[in-house]
Scaffold this active site. Structure first.
Site, PDB file in Angstrom:
ATOM      1  N   PHE A 118      -4.408  99.072  37.413  1.00  0.00           N
ATOM      2  CA  PHE A 118      -4.477  98.089  38.501  1.00  0.00           C
ATOM      3  C   PHE A 118      -3.220  98.699  39.220  1.00  0.00           C
ATOM      4  CE2 PHE A 118      -6.215  93.909  39.962  1.00  0.00           C
ATOM      5  CZ  PHE A 118      -7.567  94.193  39.255  1.00  0.00           C
ATOM      6  N   GLN A 232       0.365  88.334  51.236  1.00  0.00           N
ATOM      7  CA  GLN A 232      -0.255  89.637  50.769  1.00  0.00           C
ATOM      8  C   GLN A 232      -1.488  89.950  51.397  1.00  0.00           C
ATOM      9  OE1 GLN A 232      -1.868  90.584  46.331  1.00  0.00           O
ATOM     10  NE2 GLN A 232       0.007  91.699  46.694  1.00  0.00           N
ATOM     11  N   HIS A 234      -4.918  92.054  51.123  1.00  0.00           N
ATOM     12  CA  HIS A 234      -5.639  93.066  49.872  1.00  0.00           C
ATOM     13  C   HIS A 234      -6.399  94.196  50.828  1.00  0.00           C
ATOM     14  CE1 HIS A 234      -8.190  94.214  46.754  1.00  0.00           C
ATOM     15  NE2 HIS A 234      -7.668  93.317  45.870  1.00  0.00           N
ATOM     16  N   LEU A 244     -13.859  89.636  48.610  1.00  0.00           N
ATOM     17  CA  LEU A 244     -13.244  90.813  47.838  1.00  0.00           C
ATOM     18  C   LEU A 244     -13.998  91.689  47.236  1.00  0.00           C
ATOM     19  CD1 LEU A 244     -10.157  91.382  46.966  1.00  0.00           C
ATOM     20  CD2 LEU A 244     -10.683  90.494  44.813  1.00  0.00           C
ATOM     21  N   GLU A 247      -9.653  95.208  43.231  1.00  0.00           N
ATOM     22  CA  GLU A 247      -8.798  96.315  42.853  1.00  0.00           C
ATOM     23  C   GLU A 247      -9.368  97.150  41.875  1.00  0.00           C
ATOM     24  OE1 GLU A 247      -4.829  95.888  44.210  1.00  0.00           O
ATOM     25  OE2 GLU A 247      -4.313  96.709  42.156  1.00  0.00           O
ATOM     26  N   ARG A 278      -0.469  97.136  46.716  1.00  0.00           N
ATOM     27  CA  ARG A 278      -1.054  96.571  47.789  1.00  0.00           C
ATOM     28  C   ARG A 278      -0.531  96.810  49.240  1.00  0.00           C
ATOM     29  NH1 ARG A 278      -3.762  91.335  44.881  1.00  0.00           N
ATOM     30  NH2 ARG A 278      -5.181  93.081  43.369  1.00  0.00           N
ATOM     31  N   HIS A 347      -4.990  87.508  51.323  1.00  0.00           N
ATOM     32  CA  HIS A 347      -5.390  87.510  50.098  1.00  0.00           C
ATOM     33  C   HIS A 347      -4.581  86.625  49.259  1.00  0.00           C
ATOM     34  CE1 HIS A 347      -7.325  88.792  46.263  1.00  0.00           C
ATOM     35  NE2 HIS A 347      -6.332  89.106  45.574  1.00  0.00           N
ATOM     36  N   ARG A 382       3.198  91.152  45.491  1.00  0.00           N
ATOM     37  CA  ARG A 382       2.588  90.741  44.373  1.00  0.00           C
ATOM     38  C   ARG A 382       1.979  92.019  43.626  1.00  0.00           C
ATOM     39  NH1 ARG A 382      -2.315  89.059  41.893  1.00  0.00           N
ATOM     40  NH2 ARG A 382      -3.388  88.648  43.884  1.00  0.00           N
TER      41      ARG A 382
HETATM   42  C1  FAD Z   1     -11.089  86.676  45.506  1.00  0.00           C
HETATM   43  C2  FAD Z   1      -9.969  86.973  44.791  1.00  0.00           C
HETATM   44  C3  FAD Z   1     -10.095  87.535  43.845  1.00  0.00           C
HETATM   45  C4  FAD Z   1      -8.727  87.586  42.686  1.00  0.00           C
HETATM   46  N1  FAD Z   1      -8.754  88.337  41.746  1.00  0.00           N
HETATM   47  C5  FAD Z   1      -7.879  88.144  40.919  1.00  0.00           C
HETATM   48  C6  FAD Z   1      -7.647  88.828  39.696  1.00  0.00           C
HETATM   49  O1  FAD Z   1      -8.334  89.445  39.516  1.00  0.00           O
HETATM   50  N2  FAD Z   1      -6.343  88.838  39.094  1.00  0.00           N
HETATM   51  C7  FAD Z   1      -5.367  88.085  39.448  1.00  0.00           C
HETATM   52  O2  FAD Z   1      -4.300  87.952  38.677  1.00  0.00           O
HETATM   53  N3  FAD Z   1      -5.270  87.303  40.648  1.00  0.00           N
HETATM   54  C8  FAD Z   1      -6.406  87.157  41.208  1.00  0.00           C
HETATM   55  N4  FAD Z   1      -6.627  86.702  42.591  1.00  0.00           N
HETATM   56  C9  FAD Z   1      -5.455  85.490  42.599  1.00  0.00           C
HETATM   57  C10 FAD Z   1      -5.745  84.416  41.760  1.00  0.00           C
HETATM   58  O3  FAD Z   1      -6.952  84.269  41.688  1.00  0.00           O
HETATM   59  C11 FAD Z   1      -5.102  82.971  42.240  1.00  0.00           C
HETATM   60  O4  FAD Z   1      -3.764  83.337  42.846  1.00  0.00           O
HETATM   61  C12 FAD Z   1      -5.044  81.998  41.162  1.00  0.00           C
HETATM   62  O5  FAD Z   1      -6.254  82.001  40.698  1.00  0.00           O
HETATM   63  C13 FAD Z   1      -4.539  80.671  41.844  1.00  0.00           C
HETATM   64  O6  FAD Z   1      -4.860  79.673  40.955  1.00  0.00           O
HETATM   65  P1  FAD Z   1      -4.332  78.300  41.046  1.00  0.00           P
HETATM   66  O7  FAD Z   1      -4.346  77.620  39.983  1.00  0.00           O
HETATM   67  O8  FAD Z   1      -2.751  78.539  41.352  1.00  0.00           O
HETATM   68  O9  FAD Z   1      -4.727  77.478  42.100  1.00  0.00           O
HETATM   69  P2  FAD Z   1      -6.394  77.518  42.593  1.00  0.00           P
HETATM   70  O10 FAD Z   1      -7.323  78.184  41.565  1.00  0.00           O
HETATM   71  O11 FAD Z   1      -6.449  77.854  44.143  1.00  0.00           O
HETATM   72  O12 FAD Z   1      -6.878  75.908  42.493  1.00  0.00           O
HETATM   73  C14 FAD Z   1      -6.180  75.040  43.356  1.00  0.00           C
HETATM   74  C15 FAD Z   1      -6.434  73.597  42.974  1.00  0.00           C
HETATM   75  O13 FAD Z   1      -5.817  72.652  43.726  1.00  0.00           O
HETATM   76  C16 FAD Z   1      -6.791  71.595  44.048  1.00  0.00           C
HETATM   77  N5  FAD Z   1      -6.221  71.050  45.414  1.00  0.00           N
HETATM   78  C17 FAD Z   1      -6.155  71.695  46.467  1.00  0.00           C
HETATM   79  N6  FAD Z   1      -5.708  70.780  47.260  1.00  0.00           N
HETATM   80  C18 FAD Z   1      -5.864  69.459  46.754  1.00  0.00           C
HETATM   81  C19 FAD Z   1      -5.690  68.114  47.388  1.00  0.00           C
HETATM   82  N7  FAD Z   1      -5.261  67.904  48.547  1.00  0.00           N
HETATM   83  N8  FAD Z   1      -6.050  67.116  46.512  1.00  0.00           N
HETATM   84  C20 FAD Z   1      -6.646  67.367  45.348  1.00  0.00           C
HETATM   85  N9  FAD Z   1      -6.606  68.715  44.528  1.00  0.00           N
HETATM   86  C21 FAD Z   1      -6.381  69.724  45.437  1.00  0.00           C
HETATM   87  C22 FAD Z   1      -8.223  72.269  44.161  1.00  0.00           C
HETATM   88  O14 FAD Z   1      -9.281  71.479  44.030  1.00  0.00           O
HETATM   89  C23 FAD Z   1      -7.985  73.239  42.832  1.00  0.00           C
HETATM   90  O15 FAD Z   1      -8.544  72.873  41.757  1.00  0.00           O
HETATM   91  C24 FAD Z   1      -7.640  86.321  43.206  1.00  0.00           C
HETATM   92  C25 FAD Z   1      -7.811  85.815  44.560  1.00  0.00           C
HETATM   93  C26 FAD Z   1      -8.780  86.185  45.120  1.00  0.00           C
HETATM   94  C27 FAD Z   1      -9.103  85.283  46.535  1.00  0.00           C
END
Ligand code: FAD
Length: 569
Positions: A118, A232, A234, A244, A247, A278, A347, A382
């Site tokens: 990566f 960031q 991407h 997406l 990567e 990135r 991203h 990141r």
């Molecule tokens: C397309 C894509 C691919 C990616 N691939 C990778 C990868 O391969 N490897 C890597 O390390 N990272 C990757 N990332 C980054 C990574 O996926 C995210 O940073 C990470 O999953 C975020 O997780 P989280 O648990 O912080 O929040 P999220 O998964 O964004 O979850 C947020 C939660 O908060 C809840 N929520 C939000 N607002 C409210 C509200 N007002 N009331 C109640 N609930 C609420 C939502 O319902 C959700 O359940 C990728 C990102 C994208 C966009």
């Protein structure tokens, strides 16, 4: 009717679910609740594709120190190095834990867990499940969650405010989107795991639901935000949708080419080529496009190519099945034969709610984890595959700390009086009028347009001034958003209005921080200040809410292992 739980977790992504499991599994008597605005498995984390970084093959040459150094250098030295060390030491245990909980990691022929290259990592350390890593991590956490009957779920419940009094957490207010009820949840401890805020940009890889609600609510409730100017981009967002192209496509050997067929990364990072960090690749792509070596795309979305055709059908089908499916379905392109059109897409939000190394915020009883929080792990940029890893590590830490704190509290802090809750309810449901003139959809569109134009890969002082002026104008217009639907069940009109209000509050902090930071570091690249300036700017930005706009102060960076050096790849 109001509810009560010892530990409340907002968000059911990787960070939120990991926090819930940690809080519940060691403390059967503890009452834990997850509140999520979507059904649990629809959280943005299911989108994660390429992998989760961890040192699991030290016997073959990788090392904890190397992962730490890669992360520090990738961050352009703005990360806190004590946080980085804790991260690299903890994440291998999380990979093995998921293995024990049943995740189908991709494997090598010898049976060991496979790892792929990566960007910015100097060892193949992205652990993966094909190119659906987030989905399988979420599924594994979701399955594990079912074992605990001390976890309650509030699916499709939108948290509207965090209740804090005298710097102590008291509870949250929430709107049940499916049934229309408005209620308060009283709690002793809170973990905010609500994800990032890149939906303020138009061309983005983000889910539609990732609108930074938790960051905005926390900010308005008095919690400071840190380093939000670092967004960031991407390098491989599919044109024109922004979906997406992981990567991992380059990790598996894909090439970036300009319109002259050149692998242009040779000019920008000859040592790492397509696997440079990135920020560096995003700048290289924009330079190629601006200097006329890109392809003309729709709506100004000029692009370069990511070419996988030399990898062969077997490798693409085994390692990148989702990418192939996406390219075929959305662009009618089969990457086995043809290159894919890509350009930088918003991203990831490096900044977020300010926390210490345990994920604790400055308010007693509140922790933040995952993309919503800012521990200072990723600094100014990141590295790919370090985010899902962070969600796992600090989901666990925050869940544990919140549980231990809740167990020590004899009593629940009181909820506000019924009258005050009625006011909070009216602020949600009566705030926007049916005969008002503005559209939440248009406001979001205007915000995205200015952010894409002026707060993207390259920034300038005058562009950021223009963006700030526009964001302030849009904030004024929020009060006049029209919400015709007066119902409370799945009222998406109202939900869109609340979300754009959140995005605007955070956008203002992003732009103010970017304008103030007169240097270029990591993902923050100022054309008018092209150099990194360690003398004046090796410090974290901290933004406090005031009704007139953010009040900015700065915090020192923890440097205890590596002094900043020039960043070359
Ligand atoms: C397309 C894509 C691919 C990616 N691939 C990778 C990868 O391969 N490897 C890597 O390390 N990272 C990757 N990332 C980054 C990574 O996926 C995210 O940073 C990470 O999953 C975020 O997780 P989280 O648990 O912080 O929040 P999220 O998964 O964004 O979850 C947020 C939660 O908060 C809840 N929520 C939000 N607002 C409210 C509200 N007002 N009331 C109640 N609930 C609420 C939502 O319902 C959700 O359940 C990728 C990102 C994208 C966009």
């Amino acid at each position: 009717m109001n509810r009560k739980h010892d530990v409340i977790i907002i968000g059911s992504g990787i960070a939120g679910m990991r926090a819930a499991i940690e809080a519940a599994q060691n403390n059967p008597g503890l009452d834990v609740a997850i509140v999520s605005k979507v059904q649990l498995m629809r959280s943005h984390s299911v989108c994660a594709e390429g992998g989760t970084a961890a040192v699991i093959q030290p016997d073959e040459g990788d090392s904890i120190e190397l992962h730490a150094w890669d992360t520090v250098r990738g961050a352009d030295f703005l990360c806190d190095q004590d946080v980085v060390m804790r991260f690299v030491e903890e994440i291998p245990k999380e990979i093995m834990l998921l293995e024990h909980w049943g995740i189908p990691w991709s494997r090598r022929p010898d049976g060991r867990i496979a790892q792929r290259p990566f960007g910015g990592h100097s060892y193949n350390r992205a652990t993966f499940a094909a190119d659906k890593t987030g989905f399988f991590e979420m599924q594994t956490l979701y399955d594990t969650l079912q074992k605990f009957d001390n976890i309650s779920r509030y699916d499709e419940c939108y948290v509207t405010s965090i209740l804090i009094e005298d710097n102590l957490f008291h509870g949250v207010t929430a709107w049940d989107l499916a049934h229309g009820e408005f209620f308060a949840i009283q709690g002793k401890a809170l973990v905010i795991a609500t994800g990032g805020a890149c939906r303020m940009f138009g061309f983005t890889t983000y889910s539609l639901t990732a609108t930074g609600d938790g960051i905005a609510m926390a900010y308005r409730a008095g919690l400071p935000l840190k380093d939000t100017e670092f967004v960031q981009f991407h390098p491989t967002g599919l044109v024109p949708s922004g979906i997406l192209i992981t990567e991992a496509a380059r990790g598996e050997g894909g090439y970036l080419r300009n319109s002259q067929g050149e692998r242009f990364m040779e000019k920008y990072a000859a040592g790492k080529m397509e696997l440079a960090p990135r920020d560096i690749i995003a700048r290289a792509e924009m330079t190629e496009i601006e200097e006329g070596r890109g392809f003309t795309g729709p709506d100004g979305l000029d692009y370069v190519h990511v070419d996988l055709s030399h990898l062969g059908a077997d490798k693409i089908n085994e390692r990148l099945p989702l990418i192939r499916e996406v390219a075929i379905r959305f662009n009618f392109i089969d990457p086995i034969d043809e290159p894919i059109p890509v350009r930088p897409a918003a991203h990831y939000f490096m900044g977020g709610i300010h926390t210490d190394i345990d994920g604790a915020t400055p308010v007693e009883g509140i922790w933040a984890a995952g993309e919503a929080g800012c521990l200072s792990l990723h600094g100014a940029n990141r590295l790919g595959s370090n985010s899902t890893a962070e969600c796992l590590v600090w989901g666990k830490i925050a869940g544990n700390k919140a549980a231990r704190y809740a167990l020590q509290q004899k009593n629940f802090p009181p909820l506000p009086q019924e009258a005050a809750l009625k006011v909070a309810e009216a602020q949600v449901f009566d705030r926007f009028k049916p005969d008002a003139k503005e559209s939440a959809f248009s406001l979001r569109g205007e915000l995205q347009k200015i952010m894409d134009a002026e707060v993207s890969v390259y920034r300038t002082g005058s562009g950021l001034e223009a963006a700030l002026k526009k964001v302030k104008e849009l904030k004024q217009r929020v009060a006049d958003i029209q919400v015709k639907d007066r119902g409370r069940i799945y009222n998406t009109d109202l939900l869109s209005a609340l979300e754009v209000d959140n995005l605007l509050d955070i956008a203002e902090v992003v732009v103010v921080g970017a304008l103030a930071r007169t240097e270029s570091r990591g993902a923050h690249s100022r054309r008018d200040f092209p150099e990194r300036d360690d003398v004046n700017w090796l410090k974290h930005t901290l933004a406090h809410y005031t009704p007139a706009g953010p009040r900015i102060e700065y915090l020192p960076v923890t440097i205890n292992a590596w002094e900043p050096v020039e960043r070359k790849y």
